[in-house]
Design a protein around this motif. Sequence first.
Motif, short mmCIF file in Angstrom:
data_model
loop_
_atom_site.label_atom_id
_atom_site.label_comp_id
_atom_site.label_asym_id
_atom_site.label_seq_id
_atom_site.Cartn_x
_atom_site.Cartn_y
_atom_site.Cartn_z
N ALA A 291 -15.79 -6.08 3.90
CA ALA A 291 -14.57 -6.42 4.65
C ALA A 291 -13.36 -6.16 3.78
O ALA A 291 -13.48 -5.83 2.59
N ALA A 292 -12.18 -6.30 4.34
CA ALA A 292 -10.94 -6.08 3.61
C ALA A 292 -10.41 -7.39 3.04
O ALA A 292 -10.44 -8.43 3.70
N ALA A 293 -9.92 -7.32 1.81
CA ALA A 293 -9.34 -8.50 1.18
C ALA A 293 -7.94 -8.73 1.70
O ALA A 293 -7.27 -7.81 2.16
N SER A 294 -7.48 -9.97 1.61
CA SER A 294 -6.13 -10.33 2.05
C SER A 294 -5.40 -11.06 0.93
O SER A 294 -5.90 -12.06 0.40
N GLY A 295 -4.22 -10.54 0.56
CA GLY A 295 -3.44 -11.17 -0.49
C GLY A 295 -3.08 -12.60 -0.15
O GLY A 295 -3.08 -13.48 -1.02
N ALA A 296 -2.78 -12.85 1.11
CA ALA A 296 -2.40 -14.21 1.54
C ALA A 296 -3.55 -15.19 1.35
O ALA A 296 -3.35 -16.36 1.00
N ASP A 297 -4.78 -14.71 1.59
CA ASP A 297 -5.95 -15.58 1.39
C ASP A 297 -6.29 -15.74 -0.09
O ASP A 297 -6.75 -16.81 -0.52
N VAL A 298 -6.08 -14.67 -0.83
CA VAL A 298 -6.49 -14.65 -2.24
C VAL A 298 -5.55 -15.48 -3.12
O VAL A 298 -6.00 -16.17 -4.04
N SER B 192 -0.88 -8.06 -7.11
CA SER B 192 0.38 -8.81 -7.19
C SER B 192 0.16 -10.33 -7.19
O SER B 192 1.03 -11.08 -7.64
N VAL B 193 -0.99 -10.77 -6.71
CA VAL B 193 -1.27 -12.22 -6.68
C VAL B 193 -2.34 -12.62 -7.69
O VAL B 193 -2.79 -13.76 -7.71
N ALA C 259 -2.17 -0.53 -8.18
CA ALA C 259 -2.36 -1.78 -8.93
C ALA C 259 -1.28 -1.97 -9.98
O ALA C 259 -0.78 -3.07 -10.19
N HIS C 260 -0.90 -0.88 -10.63
CA HIS C 260 0.09 -0.96 -11.71
C HIS C 260 1.51 -1.14 -11.18
O HIS C 260 2.41 -1.51 -11.95
N ARG C 261 1.70 -0.93 -9.89
CA ARG C 261 3.02 -1.19 -9.30
C ARG C 261 3.24 -2.68 -9.03
O ARG C 261 4.37 -3.12 -8.79
N ALA C 262 2.16 -3.43 -9.04
CA ALA C 262 2.25 -4.87 -8.69
C ALA C 262 3.08 -5.65 -9.70
O ALA C 262 3.09 -5.33 -10.88
#
Length: 263
Positions: free
Chosen positions: A186-193, A225-226, A260-263
Motif C-alpha cells: 500500500a501507499a504510505a501517508s505522511g499525515a499518518d506517519v 519531511s516527517v 528525499a533530499h528535498r525534504a
Amino acid sequence: MTRIDAKFAELKAQGKKAFVAYVMAGDPDVEKSLEIVKALPGAGVDIIELGLPFTDPMADGPTIQLAGQRALDHGMTLQKTLDMAAEFRKGDDTTPIVLMGYYNPIYSRGVDKFLVDAVEAGIDGLIIVDLPPEEDDELCIPAQKAGMNFIRLATPTTDDKRLPKVLTNTSGFVYYVSITGITGAAAASGADVAPEVARIKAKTDLPVIVGFGVRTPEKAQEIASVADGTVVGSAIVNEIAQGKSVDEIIAYVAALAEGAHRA
C-alpha cells in the motif's frame, strides 16, 4: 562509531534527510546486481539495504519474494552476498551497507562465523525481521559486540507498552514500517506517519527512517519531511523485475533520492 552512525552525523550537519535504497542481492543475477549496487551511491543513496535471499520470506510481498527467488535460482547464497559486499567495498569504503533478511541462513552458518565474515566483508548493520527483542542473545548482542548496528522494526501496531522493548539494544536507526502488512502492499501517508515518528522519537535519540509504500519522488519527499529519512525497496525491485537497464534503474533511484533530499 559505525559507518551508519557517521553517515547520519554527516547528514545532520548538512541539514539533509537520509535516502535508503533496498535491493535484493543477486537479482536479477549476480553480475547485474553488483553493477546496480555499485551505482547506488552515485545516484544519491545514503545507505544501502542489501537483501539476503531466503526461501521463506514471510514479511515480504510478491515483488520481493520473486526477487529472492530469482536470486536463488541464479545460485545466490549467503557467502555470495558477503562476497558482493566485499567487492563493493573495494571501491567504496564509506557508504553503509545493512544486510536485511531472515535468521535461518545466519543460524545455519553459525553466528560467530557469520559475524567475523560479515565484518570482514564490510557489513555495517543487520535487520533480521524474524528475531524479536526476546531473542537478543541469539544475534543482536553478539553483532553489537562485533561492531555492527542491529536495527529494529517498529510498526503501527507497536504500542506504547511494546515500544521500549523494541528500542532496547537497537542501534544505528529505527526502521518504522509505515503500514501494516507485507512489503509493497500500500501507499504510505505522511499525515499518518508523522505522529508515529514523533511518538518513537520521544523514546529514543536514534534516527527514525520510514519505509513501505514509497514509490515516487513526491512520496519520498513527503515521508522524509516527517522523519529522518525514507526507504524505498519494492518499487526499485520492481524496476529490476521489469528488465530495465542499469542506467534506467539508477535514473529512477536518483529521482527518488532527490525527492528525499528535498525534504
